[in-house]
Motif scaffolding. Structure first.
Motif, short mmCIF file in Angstrom:
data_model
loop_
_atom_site.label_atom_id
_atom_site.label_comp_id
_atom_site.label_asym_id
_atom_site.label_seq_id
_atom_site.Cartn_x
_atom_site.Cartn_y
_atom_site.Cartn_z
N ILE A 1 -40.05 82.93 73.77
CA ILE A 1 -41.29 83.64 73.47
C ILE A 1 -41.01 85.14 73.39
CG2 ILE A 1 -43.66 84.05 74.20
CD1 ILE A 1 -43.56 81.37 75.66
N HIS B 1 -47.60 77.47 85.09
CA HIS B 1 -47.95 78.87 84.87
C HIS B 1 -49.30 79.23 85.47
CE1 HIS B 1 -47.18 82.67 82.70
NE2 HIS B 1 -48.49 82.73 82.53
N ASN C 1 -45.94 81.49 79.50
CA ASN C 1 -46.31 80.09 79.68
C ASN C 1 -45.54 79.24 78.68
OD1 ASN C 1 -47.59 77.63 80.12
ND2 ASN C 1 -49.33 78.15 78.80
N ALA C 2 -44.57 78.49 79.19
CA ALA C 2 -43.74 77.64 78.32
C ALA C 2 -44.24 76.20 78.32
CB ALA C 2 -42.29 77.68 78.79
N SER D 1 -38.79 79.76 78.33
CA SER D 1 -39.80 80.74 77.95
C SER D 1 -39.18 82.00 77.34
CB SER D 1 -40.66 81.13 79.17
OG SER D 1 -39.88 81.76 80.16
#
Length: 352
Positions: free
Chosen positions: A250, A105, A93-94, A247
């Protein structure tokens, strides 16, 4: 529960999905299951399949093969393809907002029976959605794509033991309003020519071709541009990442390594964010000397989004799927005629 006499379909539409699903494939095959691949659309390259991987090219043949479960790292999968539909996500989830003004997301599109979430940060929202919609289940498993990240590389082509300089990995999303690649081009050119660091550049596959070509032209003894369907070796080879709101940052943080972001839409304590082009170099230097406080922020964040570093997320995903198959826990999903017609048209399949 093992996989013997069970069939699993890998349903993909982007090249990066190969790396997401291959750890699942490896585990399934080790447990005696069968795996086939179905490639949707023209944005996924069939040449990326290995000789040992089996592709089914027609929807009618997929239906005849009759998979028990379908793994999807994208947002949608046709209901007319048989099998338990399993969402395994194409990234973290960005915080991106879709055209409906909602977090993309967590958008529910009526396609899945099971969501295999990556950690508490996404599990809880999906559990609330499951209570609301009542036709899918949620299991926190970790993300299969990261399993190889926590295993030692026997051979990483991007690690150069003879070059002792720090390695900077630059990644960028394709979204015009979020991408750092076009804005930072001249700065990256300048920094690469200084030769203080070794640069690896990798972009989202949807990055505009003109931007890709500009960065390819920058290649020199200090900078390498890489096009690949598997970003994990790059993540493992780098000491620091330069990114935007993609993303992929992450995934890099999972290693407890620092990320410098340029104009991130939601800057957080675990990111070293800059908004001024001229501050990129100094922030990268700061990142390469990460403080204990910076490390703490990253570790705290990682524990909330993906607290699994055992490389066994694929095993957990398959276990949840097999348990659901064993118990027959499925509820009829809502019909969306518009989406159904679009998918049938896209796949040229009109049989009932």
């Amino acid at each position: 529960m093992n996989c013997i006499n069970r069939r699993y379909l890998m349903y993909i539409s982007q090249n990066y999905s190969y790396a997401i699903l291959r750890p699942l494939q490896q585990y399934i095959l080790s447990q005696g299951g069968e795996v086939r691949w179905f490639l949707e659309g023209d944005e996924v390259n069939p040449s990326f399949l290995s000789d040992a991987e089996i592709q089914i090219t027609r929807v009618s043949d997929v239906i005849q093969w009759n998979p028990d479960a379908v793994f999807v790292p994208g947002n949608m999968v046709p209901n007319f393809i048989p099998g338990l539909k399993v969402a395994v996500f194409h990234g973290f989830n960005a915080g991106k907002i879709n055209r409906r003004g909602r977090l993309d997301h967590f958008e529910i599109r009526g396609c899945f029976d099971l969501y295999c979430t990556q950690g508490p940060e996404t599990t809880l929202p999906f559990q609330r959605l499951a209570e609301k919609y009542k036709y899918f289940e949620v299991a926190e498993t970790g993300w299969s794509a990261l399993d190889p990240l926590f295993n030692k590389d026997l051979d990483n082509p991007y690690i150069d033991t003879s070059d002792t300089r720090p390695t900077v990995l630059m990644c960028s999303t394709f979204s015009r309003n979020l991408s750092c690649a076009p804005v930072l081009f001249e700065k990256i050119k300048e920094l690469s020519l200084k030769g203080n660091w070794r640069w690896l550049i990798q972009f989202h596959p949807k990055m505009p071709q003109d931007v890709v070509e500009k960065y390819k032209a920058l290649q020199n003894d200090n900078l390498q541009f890489i096009e690949t369907d598997n970003v994990l070796p790059l993540l493992k080879a780098a000491d620091v990442m330069l990114c935007d709101t993609s993303s992929v940052l992450i995934m890099f943080l999972m290693q407890i390594k620092p990320v410098v972001t340029f104009r991130n839409v939601s800057p957080q304590p675990y990111l070293l964010n800059v908004t001024d082009i001229d501050k990129v170099e100094s922030m990268l230097t700061t990142a390469l000397h990460m403080t204990s406080e910076d490390k703490h922020f990253i570790e705290e964040y990682v524990n909330s989004i993906h607290p699994y570093s055992d490389g066994m997320s694929s095993e957990r995903v398959v276990s949840e799927v097999n348990q659901m198959l064993q118990l027959g826990r499925t509820v009829k999903k809502p019909m969306n005629l518009v989406r159904e017609i679009k998918l049938r048209k896209k796949l040229s399949y009109w049989k009932l």
